[in-house]
Design a protein around this motif. Structure first.
Motif, PDB file in Angstrom:
ATOM      1  N   LEU A 226      30.753  29.042  45.329  1.00 49.09           N
ATOM      2  CA  LEU A 226      29.507  29.192  44.410  1.00 49.09           C
ATOM      3  C   LEU A 226      29.761  28.550  43.127  1.00 49.09           C
ATOM      4  O   LEU A 226      28.785  28.000  42.458  1.00 49.09           O
ATOM      5  N   ALA A 227      30.998  28.762  42.700  1.00 49.83           N
ATOM      6  CA  ALA A 227      31.103  28.038  41.299  1.00 49.83           C
ATOM      7  C   ALA A 227      30.878  26.394  41.276  1.00 49.83           C
ATOM      8  O   ALA A 227      30.379  26.276  40.280  1.00 49.83           O
ATOM      9  N   GLU A 228      30.898  25.922  42.370  1.00 47.97           N
ATOM     10  CA  GLU A 228      30.664  24.549  42.424  1.00 47.97           C
ATOM     11  C   GLU A 228      29.331  24.239  42.360  1.00 47.97           C
ATOM     12  O   GLU A 228      28.934  23.025  41.878  1.00 47.97           O
ATOM     13  N   LEU A 229      28.368  25.527  42.687  1.00 46.07           N
ATOM     14  CA  LEU A 229      26.842  24.989  42.624  1.00 46.07           C
ATOM     15  C   LEU A 229      26.152  25.543  41.313  1.00 46.07           C
ATOM     16  O   LEU A 229      25.094  25.084  41.086  1.00 46.07           O
ATOM     17  N   CYS A 230      27.115  26.316  40.533  1.00 42.49           N
ATOM     18  CA  CYS A 230      26.451  26.969  39.384  1.00 42.49           C
ATOM     19  C   CYS A 230      26.390  26.025  38.174  1.00 42.49           C
ATOM     20  O   CYS A 230      27.398  25.168  37.951  1.00 42.49           O
ATOM     21  N   ASP A 231      25.155  26.065  37.591  1.00 39.06           N
ATOM     22  CA  ASP A 231      25.044  25.421  36.014  1.00 39.06           C
ATOM     23  C   ASP A 231      26.100  26.181  35.183  1.00 39.06           C
ATOM     24  O   ASP A 231      26.515  27.202  35.158  1.00 39.06           O
ATOM     25  N   PRO A 232      26.504  25.046  34.049  1.00 35.85           N
ATOM     26  CA  PRO A 232      27.465  25.607  33.279  1.00 35.85           C
ATOM     27  C   PRO A 232      27.104  26.871  32.253  1.00 35.85           C
ATOM     28  O   PRO A 232      27.942  27.839  32.087  1.00 35.85           O
ATOM     29  N   SER A 233      25.839  27.118  32.375  1.00 33.92           N
ATOM     30  CA  SER A 233      25.301  28.229  31.392  1.00 33.92           C
ATOM     31  C   SER A 233      25.184  29.408  32.293  1.00 33.92           C
ATOM     32  O   SER A 233      24.567  30.621  31.637  1.00 33.92           O
ATOM     33  N   THR A 234      25.087  29.323  33.544  1.00 30.27           N
ATOM     34  CA  THR A 234      24.710  30.544  34.414  1.00 30.27           C
ATOM     35  C   THR A 234      25.972  31.494  34.349  1.00 30.27           C
ATOM     36  O   THR A 234      27.133  31.167  34.261  1.00 30.27           O
ATOM     37  N   LYS A 235      25.457  32.915  34.223  1.00 28.07           N
ATOM     38  CA  LYS A 235      26.546  33.977  34.033  1.00 28.07           C
ATOM     39  C   LYS A 235      26.419  34.645  35.365  1.00 28.07           C
ATOM     40  O   LYS A 235      25.385  34.669  36.161  1.00 28.07           O
ATOM     41  N   VAL A 236      27.357  35.305  35.656  1.00 26.21           N
ATOM     42  CA  VAL A 236      27.699  35.941  37.283  1.00 26.21           C
ATOM     43  C   VAL A 236      28.190  37.519  36.787  1.00 26.21           C
ATOM     44  O   VAL A 236      29.145  37.612  35.957  1.00 26.21           O
ATOM     45  N   VAL A 237      27.524  38.542  37.355  1.00 23.18           N
ATOM     46  CA  VAL A 237      28.109  39.819  37.693  1.00 23.18           C
ATOM     47  C   VAL A 237      28.167  40.113  39.044  1.00 23.18           C
ATOM     48  O   VAL A 237      27.510  39.852  39.897  1.00 23.18           O
ATOM     49  N   ILE A 238      29.418  40.668  39.290  1.00 23.78           N
ATOM     50  CA  ILE A 238      29.836  40.895  40.557  1.00 23.78           C
ATOM     51  C   ILE A 238      29.733  42.721  40.878  1.00 23.78           C
ATOM     52  O   ILE A 238      30.119  43.331  40.011  1.00 23.78           O
ATOM     53  N   VAL A 239      29.033  43.034  41.869  1.00 18.34           N
ATOM     54  CA  VAL A 239      28.897  44.217  42.136  1.00 18.34           C
ATOM     55  C   VAL A 239      29.990  44.552  43.417  1.00 18.34           C
ATOM     56  O   VAL A 239      29.475  44.254  44.497  1.00 18.34           O
ATOM     57  N   GLY A 240      31.046  45.013  43.018  1.00 21.33           N
ATOM     58  CA  GLY A 240      31.915  45.275  44.264  1.00 21.33           C
ATOM     59  C   GLY A 240      32.283  46.620  44.688  1.00 21.33           C
ATOM     60  O   GLY A 240      31.423  47.636  44.278  1.00 21.33           O
ATOM     61  N   HIS A 241      33.093  46.792  45.797  1.00 21.80           N
ATOM     62  CA  HIS A 241      33.443  48.248  46.322  1.00 21.80           C
ATOM     63  C   HIS A 241      34.836  48.597  46.289  1.00 21.80           C
ATOM     64  O   HIS A 241      35.320  49.475  46.948  1.00 21.80           O
ATOM     65  N   TYR A 242      35.639  48.038  45.151  1.00 21.83           N
ATOM     66  CA  TYR A 242      37.082  47.856  45.381  1.00 21.83           C
ATOM     67  C   TYR A 242      37.589  48.429  43.621  1.00 21.83           C
ATOM     68  O   TYR A 242      37.158  47.487  42.758  1.00 21.83           O
ATOM     69  N   ASN A 243      37.758  49.594  43.337  1.00 20.58           N
ATOM     70  CA  ASN A 243      38.188  50.123  41.884  1.00 20.58           C
ATOM     71  C   ASN A 243      39.394  49.391  41.662  1.00 20.58           C
ATOM     72  O   ASN A 243      40.749  50.035  41.854  1.00 20.58           O
ATOM     73  N   ASP A 244      39.683  48.101  41.401  1.00 25.46           N
ATOM     74  CA  ASP A 244      41.032  47.269  41.110  1.00 25.46           C
ATOM     75  C   ASP A 244      41.027  46.783  39.931  1.00 25.46           C
ATOM     76  O   ASP A 244      40.145  45.893  39.718  1.00 25.46           O
ATOM     77  N   VAL A 245      42.104  46.990  39.208  1.00 24.44           N
ATOM     78  CA  VAL A 245      42.375  46.305  38.010  1.00 24.44           C
ATOM     79  C   VAL A 245      42.463  44.936  38.167  1.00 24.44           C
ATOM     80  O   VAL A 245      42.196  44.024  37.337  1.00 24.44           O
ATOM     81  N   TRP A 246      43.592  44.432  39.039  1.00 26.24           N
ATOM     82  CA  TRP A 246      44.039  43.325  39.204  1.00 26.24           C
ATOM     83  C   TRP A 246      42.749  42.350  39.369  1.00 26.24           C
ATOM     84  O   TRP A 246      42.681  41.249  38.866  1.00 26.24           O
TER      85      TRP A 246
END
Length: 425
Positions: free
Chosen positions: A101-121
């Motif tokens: 996905l990163a290869e397709l994103c414009d430099p100014s595009t921001k990304v928010v991930i909604v995940g299902h793992y409560n993981d600090v790493w």
């Protein structure tokens, strides 16, 4: 273990508490948002967030399907200002999948991930990879609005919008026409919100070109600087298209328009906090405020016709802007109204050689196309979207928004003409 990820609301959170949290948030600016969700439990609050009054100016679309759907979608579409992705994948799998996905994103595009793992790493690795926020499901409508506001409404953050100033090397070279058409093109082509500010208060043509007659415009803002904020600015904007707004000039001579150097600074800064792209139509004059506007713009586009006086003026502008903007690249150049029948002209290569910059485009003299569009209050793309000039406008839009690079080629010499102009090479 405790998580550094964004703290989401829990079922026990009361409606009153959520309402109180939302009340403190300022409206989200005119940005485009696309969400890719794997579950209805995430898609539903995102859709409700799009209906919140703080999101009224944003354009939000929700797609069912996660990361793989997003990758397939952006193979043929421009990425928006913000992508929200839900992923039920394990942390290492998620990180590996984001590379495509990163290869397709414009430099100014921001990304928010909604995940299902409560993981600090995982949170740390996503942040290191450039992800703006990691949110752990389940989420609420208030969580989504708060996350978006936290990214785009932070008072200490840089303005979300990119300002592009258009100025003509002479009057009548078509700088305003180019600015207005490119603003329309960028809003339509990239589905991005664009604000056009017509800074030529006595003689501006944006209201005519966009077939608008707003009762208020930029004059109200510049003469009442103490009132300028996002809410007041929104009242002054005229809607020209789905994602295109105009700060129109009064185009009257019932007063004089003498301004100090900072007259338009607050207006432009506020507009940049309200929309991803701000097009500044700067008139052909040299005053303290026009100099300041050009010096502070993120990008400057000079429009010139291929003749001697335009070359001299363009050279002066390029040299002066190099001093005013020592840490920025040179302005962009567009040669307009080329190939006028029976008119002696300077070739594009010869025009560019003393400037040290190649033109983004050479737009031919097309009086039928431009005249018909102007007389009907329409943009070139609305008149004939397949016309070669319209395709050129699309190419320029890609370059100005950073979606495409300029192709550089070697130039020929022009020593004799340069001596006539008494300019330094």
């Amino acid at each position: 273990m405790s998580s550094l990820a964004y703290e989401t609301s829990h079922p026990e959170t009361t409606t009153a508490e959520a309402d109180t949290a939302l009340q403190s948030l300022r409206p989200v600016p005119r940005i485009s948002i696309q969400a890719f969700c794997e579950t209805e439990a995430v898609a539903s609050p995102i859709e409700r967030a799009g209906e919140d009054r703080r999101m009224a100016k944003a354009h939000l679309k929700v797609h069912m399907g996660g990361l793989s759907t997003a990758v397939e979608f952006y193979q043929t579409a421009a990425t928006p200002n913000l992508i929200i992705l839900e992923s039920r994948g394990e942390p290492k799998d998620l990180l590996a999948s984001l590379t495509e996905l990163a290869e397709l994103c414009d430099p100014s595009t921001k990304v928010v991930i909604v995940g299902h793992y409560n993981d600090v790493w995982l949170y740390r690795e996503l942040t290191r990879a450039g992800v703006s926020e990691y949110v752990v499901a389940p989420i609420s409508m208030a969580d989504i609005v708060s996350v978006i506001a936290g990214i785009f409404v932070d008072p200490e953050a840089e303005p979300v919008g990119r300002s592009i100033a258009f100025v003509g090397a002479k009057g009548g070279v078509g700088s305003s026409t180019l600015a207005h058409n490119l603003a329309w093109t960028m809003s339509a082509l990239f589905e991005s919100e664009v604000v056009v500010a017509d800074l030529d208060l006595p003689f501006g043509t944006a209201n005519i070109n966009f077939d608008q007659d707003p009762a208020q415009g930029i004059a109200e803002a510049v003469f009442s600087p103490e009132r300028i904020d996002e809410v007041y600015l929104d009242r002054l904007l005229a809607q020209c298209a789905e994602r295109l707004s105009l700060l129109a000039a009064p185009s009257t001579l019932d007063r004089t328009y003498d301004f100090d150097a900072e007259a338009f600074a607050q207006i432009i800064d506020t507009a940049q906090r309200s929309a991803p792209l701000v097009v500044l139509d700067v008139p052909h004059l040299w005053t303290s405020w026009s100099q300041t506007t050009l010096a502070r713009a993120d990008e400057v586009v000079i429009t010139a016709t291929p003749e001697l006086a335009n070359l001299r003026n363009t050279k002066n502008l390029v040299d002066t802007l190099a001093k005013l903007r020592p840490n920025d690249g040179p302005p962009k150049l567009v040669i307009n109204q080329a190939n006028v029948p029976k008119r002696p002209e300077i070739s594009a290569d010869d025009f560019a050689e003393p400037l040290g910059i190649m033109p983004l485009a050479v737009i031919p003299f097309e009086p039928q196309l431009f005249g018909s569009a102007a007389n009907n209050g329409r943009m070139l793309g609305e008149m004939d979207h397949n016309h070669p000039v319209v395709q050129t406008m699309n190419d320029i839009a890609y370059i100005l928004t950073g979606r495409r690079e300029i192709k550089v080629k070697k130039k020929s010499g022009l020593a004799g003409l340069f001596e006539r102009l008494h300019l330094k090479t």
